[in-house]
Write a protein that holds these residues in place. Structure first.
Motif, PDB file in Angstrom:
ATOM      1  N   UNK A   1     -12.175  -7.536  -1.110  1.00 48.28           N
ATOM      2  CA  UNK A   1     -11.998  -7.720   0.326  1.00 48.28           C
ATOM      3  C   UNK A   1     -10.567  -8.085   0.664  1.00 48.28           C
ATOM      4  N   UNK A   2      -9.943  -8.916  -0.188  1.00 47.72           N
ATOM      5  CA  UNK A   2      -8.543  -9.305   0.020  1.00 47.72           C
ATOM      6  C   UNK A   2      -7.623  -8.089  -0.074  1.00 47.72           C
ATOM      7  N   UNK A   3      -7.876  -7.205  -1.041  1.00 54.97           N
ATOM      8  CA  UNK A   3      -7.033  -6.013  -1.195  1.00 54.97           C
ATOM      9  C   UNK A   3      -7.125  -5.110   0.028  1.00 54.97           C
ATOM     10  N   UNK A   4      -8.338  -4.910   0.545  1.00 50.80           N
ATOM     11  CA  UNK A   4      -8.494  -4.139   1.779  1.00 50.80           C
ATOM     12  C   UNK A   4      -7.873  -4.894   2.961  1.00 50.80           C
ATOM     13  N   UNK A   5      -7.950  -6.220   2.917  1.00 50.67           N
ATOM     14  CA  UNK A   5      -7.347  -7.032   3.972  1.00 50.67           C
ATOM     15  C   UNK A   5      -5.845  -6.848   4.042  1.00 50.67           C
ATOM     16  N   UNK A   6      -5.205  -6.657   2.882  1.00 46.55           N
ATOM     17  CA  UNK A   6      -3.758  -6.403   2.865  1.00 46.55           C
ATOM     18  C   UNK A   6      -3.428  -5.096   3.584  1.00 46.55           C
TER      19      UNK A   6
END
Length: 369
Positions: free
Chosen positions: A43-48
């Motif tokens: 989720x963090x990677x997509x958030x970036x």
């Protein structure tokens, strides 16, 4: 509307506090069990990626909030429904955060106090702070966020002393396969909390040094994501994957297991302190966003006059949208995710960026009109 300015560090405090505000309490990725931390990582990677979209929109329209960008990108008449969509979204999520806070306080420490009294008291404090403008909100953030992080670190240290703490609870990695992880990543782990940082587009114009916008945005996602991953791993190590997946407030449940020499107990008061600090950022961020949006939509002199009206709407809305915690979670799954989070955090910003790019490429002289 006169515009106050804040530093990059102040914006970082506001948005990271907003991002992780109540996420620590609720945990995340429960259906993935011991792989919950992996859902947060993805989720963090997509958030970036989403943050890069928000930052690029701000680069195209550096002096504008999201509400001001939309008419310049798609035209005034098409923009009005989308602007109202965003304003209703900000207001509704402020109400849900306020209700989450009231529920937790009522069920843990103020069981004899009527829940509306808790909500109204908190809202009065919130309005008082926000009426001072974004600079006051930022200074409050500078004071509150260190308390929030200090409480979290103390809780983590205490959890390491729990007798049941066992890192082998995190194994086997992907023991239930990839499917539970992927189902949890999209849309849940992306939209809450990382996608909610779309609110940062309402604060970018207030930066005193616009060139720091990208650094702040990336730092918010990365640091917030790392903190959430660590929190998830520690909670799973304490509770075990099965219990973790069934807890509404896993951090609260973990903290209640802390007992030092059978004498020092009930450290869950630190979780309550975190919830108060976290909801300060969460509700404050949404309220500020909607107040600025209304002010810009109707060309008002300042946003202070709108705050009382917004607070008056949020309190009853927080009690009307659901009767209890279970109903609230069902509403989140069936209504908020597909009809609010996904369109407003992902689809519309991507479309706006594509249209803005085309306008600048083929008609640069009119791209900012």
């Amino acid at each position: 509307m006169s515009q106050q300015k804040i530093s990059a560090l102040q914006l970082f405090y506001i948005i990271i506090g907003f991002e992780v505000g109540n996420k620590f309490i609720f945990g995340g990725g429960a259906p993935a069990k011991q792989d919950a931390w992996i859902t947060i990582l993805l989720g963090m990677l997509f958030g970036l990626i989403l943050m890069l979209i928000y930052v690029k929109l701000s680069d195209y329209y550096p002096g504008d909030t999201l509400i001001q960008m939309i008419p310049k990108i798609i035209g005034k008449y098409l923009a009005y429904p989308i602007i109202l969509y965003y304003l209703c979204y900000f207001t509704f999520l402020a109400a849900t955060a306020c209700r989450d806070f009231s529920d937790l306080i009522y069920t843990t420490i103020l069981t004899e106090t009527p829940m509306p009294i808790i909500s109204v008291s908190f809202m009065v404090l919130m309005i008082y702070c926000l009426r001072g403008g974004v600079e006051t909100f930022a200074r409050m953030g500078e004071a509150v966020f260190p308390i929030y992080i200090f409480s979290l670190i103390v809780i983590w240290i205490l959890l390491l002393t729990v007798e049941d703490f066992n890192m082998t609870n995190l194994a086997p990695i992907l023991g239930n396969g990839v499917e539970p992880v992927l189902k949890e990543v999209f849309p849940y782990a992306i939209t809450f909390p990382f996608g909610e940082t779309v609110l940062i587009t309402m604060f970018f114009p207030m930066l005193n040094k616009k060139q720091h916008a990208k650094k702040v945005g990336m730092a918010v996602i990365l640091i917030g994501g790392i903190l959430l991953i660590i929190n998830s791993m520690i909670n799973i190590a304490v509770l075990g994957p099965e219990i973790y997946s069934k807890q509404s407030y896993p951090l609260m449940s973990s903290t209640r297991m802390v007992s030092i020499a059978d004498f020092l107990e009930r450290f869950d008061v630190l979780v309550i302190l975190m919830m108060v600090a976290g909801v300060f950022f969460k509700v404050g961020g949404w309220m500020y966003g909607v107040s600025v949006g209304i002010t810009q939509l109707f060309n008002l002199k300042d946003n202070r006059s709108t705050l009382l009206a917004i607070g008056t709407i949020i309190i009853p809305l927080s009690f009307l949208y659901s009767a209890n915690y279970v109903e609230a979670r069902e509403l989140g799954t069936n209504i908020i995710q597909p009809y609010l989070h996904i369109p407003l955090q992902i689809i519309i910003p991507i479309l706006l960026l594509c249209i803005a790019y085309i306008r600048r490429k083929f008609n640069p002289e009119n791209s900012s009109v």
